[in-house]
Design a protein around this motif. Structure first.
Motif, PDB file in Angstrom:
ATOM      1  N   THR A  85      31.151 -30.336  -9.078  1.00  0.00           N
ATOM      2  CA  THR A  85      31.770 -29.280  -9.881  1.00  0.00           C
ATOM      3  C   THR A  85      32.058 -29.792 -11.287  1.00  0.00           C
ATOM      4  O   THR A  85      31.769 -29.116 -12.281  1.00  0.00           O
ATOM      5  N   ASP A 154      31.080 -14.907 -13.983  1.00  0.00           N
ATOM      6  CA  ASP A 154      30.673 -13.668 -13.319  1.00  0.00           C
ATOM      7  C   ASP A 154      30.725 -12.478 -14.260  1.00  0.00           C
ATOM      8  O   ASP A 154      30.044 -11.483 -14.045  1.00  0.00           O
ATOM      9  N   TYR A 165      39.798 -15.818 -15.397  1.00  0.00           N
ATOM     10  CA  TYR A 165      39.160 -16.686 -14.409  1.00  0.00           C
ATOM     11  C   TYR A 165      39.663 -18.128 -14.530  1.00  0.00           C
ATOM     12  O   TYR A 165      40.059 -18.743 -13.534  1.00  0.00           O
ATOM     13  N   GLN A 169      41.240 -20.618 -11.905  1.00  0.00           N
ATOM     14  CA  GLN A 169      40.315 -21.674 -11.501  1.00  0.00           C
ATOM     15  C   GLN A 169      40.864 -23.068 -11.786  1.00  0.00           C
ATOM     16  O   GLN A 169      40.680 -23.996 -10.990  1.00  0.00           O
ATOM     17  N   ASN A 232      37.322 -10.902  -6.738  1.00  0.00           N
ATOM     18  CA  ASN A 232      35.967 -11.469  -6.614  1.00  0.00           C
ATOM     19  C   ASN A 232      35.914 -12.961  -6.903  1.00  0.00           C
ATOM     20  O   ASN A 232      34.849 -13.500  -7.201  1.00  0.00           O
ATOM     21  N   ARG A 234      35.435 -16.784  -7.153  1.00  0.00           N
ATOM     22  CA  ARG A 234      34.575 -17.809  -6.560  1.00  0.00           C
ATOM     23  C   ARG A 234      34.825 -19.118  -7.294  1.00  0.00           C
ATOM     24  O   ARG A 234      35.009 -19.126  -8.517  1.00  0.00           O
ATOM     25  N   HIS A 238      30.332 -23.013  -6.486  1.00  0.00           N
ATOM     26  CA  HIS A 238      29.727 -22.245  -5.394  1.00  0.00           C
ATOM     27  C   HIS A 238      28.211 -22.398  -5.329  1.00  0.00           C
ATOM     28  O   HIS A 238      27.603 -22.101  -4.311  1.00  0.00           O
ATOM     29  N   GLU A 244      28.629 -23.713   1.231  1.00  0.00           N
ATOM     30  CA  GLU A 244      29.324 -22.960   2.269  1.00  0.00           C
ATOM     31  C   GLU A 244      29.754 -23.872   3.414  1.00  0.00           C
ATOM     32  O   GLU A 244      30.886 -23.784   3.907  1.00  0.00           O
ATOM     33  N   HIS A 261      44.652 -20.815  -0.979  1.00  0.00           N
ATOM     34  CA  HIS A 261      44.221 -19.959  -2.091  1.00  0.00           C
ATOM     35  C   HIS A 261      45.270 -18.880  -2.372  1.00  0.00           C
ATOM     36  O   HIS A 261      45.612 -18.618  -3.528  1.00  0.00           O
TER      37      HIS A 261
END
Length: 323
Positions: A85, A154, A165, A169, A232, A234, A238, A244, A261
């Protein structure tokens, strides 16, 4: 902070350009506050270099093997996800520099943030390779694949969505690093990730305060942006190969899951911004506010189910171990 009536009268005509201009003063204030409290640190001081030795290859060292790693299995998974990341920093820089610009206080912040984030990838990779915590070949193959795909917000066209975001984040990243350290099984790793988490928290505070100012300027647009991001959300990693499966391991291992979260990322930011108490909204803003509330209630219910399943799973494991 109280914004002028001239700004408030323009609430229905806010464009990204207007918002960037109107928030410049806030950015400068937050930048100065950040620089006053941020402490410089040296990545090399957090790496146990004496543990290092050559790998196989041109230098004819020893190949990597899982038993060489002192970190836990879940710690190894999370460390790879967290580092990959951080590795996508060039894409993140491109995104925020394109949205926020490279001039004035905005530009100064963009470059400062990028420089500070750069330390995180440096120290994590040095630690992982020096201590042989992860497979270096797999790590490099993942890095090449992940960075080749890049990263894009996004909602790349909306400055408010991007500010929203990163406010969430940065806190999510801080929590992920901190919990990874706690579950790593290595005090050196824990100390390193604690240092990184301190940076991430300061970055969260910067964006969170900026988002608060945006609510004063354009409450309806800001509420809609927060709604879209919360519903939404993420993580930036991701797109990592096998994300996943890795995320599932991290969830079961208590590093990052629905409960974390909800309780440790979304709730603190929403509570600080008093999102559910914002008044004076138009129909669209009111609808977005209601949707945030409904989503959080639903997420809490899902988190309770996850908690119950996880508790049952841990009980079965303990029974097998003791039986």
């Amino acid at each position: 902070m109280t914004l002028s009536s001239d700004h408030i009268s323009l609430k229905d005509t806010w464009t990204d350009a207007r918002l960037l201009f109107a928030l410049e003063e806030v950015v400068e204030k937050e930048l100065n506050r950040h620089l006053a409290v941020a402490k410089d640190w040296m990545p090399h001081e957090y790496v146990p270099w004496s543990e290092g030795r050559n790998f196989d290859g041109p230098l004819g060292g020893e190949p990597w093997a899982p038993e060489q790693s002192k970190v836990t299995d879940v710690g190894r998974t999370a460390l790879v996800v967290n580092l990959l990341t951080e590795d996508n920093l060039p894409s993140y820089h491109h995104e925020i520099a394109t949205l926020f610009g490279r001039d004035g206080a905005w530009g100064t912040w963009v470059h400062r943030w990028t420089a500070e984030e750069g330390r995180h990838g440096i120290v994590m990779r040095d630690y992982l390779l020096t201590t042989r915590a992860v497979d270096p070949v797999e790590l490099e193959n993942f890095r090449m694949q992940h960075m080749s795909e890049g990263f894009e917000f996004d909602h790349p066209e909306s400055m408010l969505h991007s500010v929203s975001y990163v406010a969430f984040q940065e806190l999510a990243t801080r929590i992920s690093h901190r919990n990874t350290g706690h579950h790593s099984g290595d005090p050196v790793c824990d100390r390193m990730l604690s240092r990184i988490a301190t940076d991430e928290n300061l970055h969260m505070v910067f964006y969170r305060n900026l988002l608060r100012a945006a609510f004063e300027l354009a409450p309806d647009r800001t509420m809609c942006a927060v709604r879209d991001v919360v519903v939404n959300f993420r993580m930036p990693g991701h797109g990592i190969p096998g994300f996943e499966r890795a995320a599932a391991r991290m969830a079961l291992g208590g590093i990052y899951n629905m409960r974390i979260h909800h309780d440790d990322v979304l709730q603190p930011v929403l509570r600080f911004l008093k999102v559910m108490e914002v008044d004076g909204l138009g129909p669209e803003g009111q609808r977005a506010q209601e949707e945030v509330g409904m989503y959080m209630n639903g997420l809490d219910a899902e988190a309770r189910k996850f908690d119950e399943r996880l508790a049952a799973r841990l009980a079965r494991q303990a029974a097998r171990k003791n039986g």
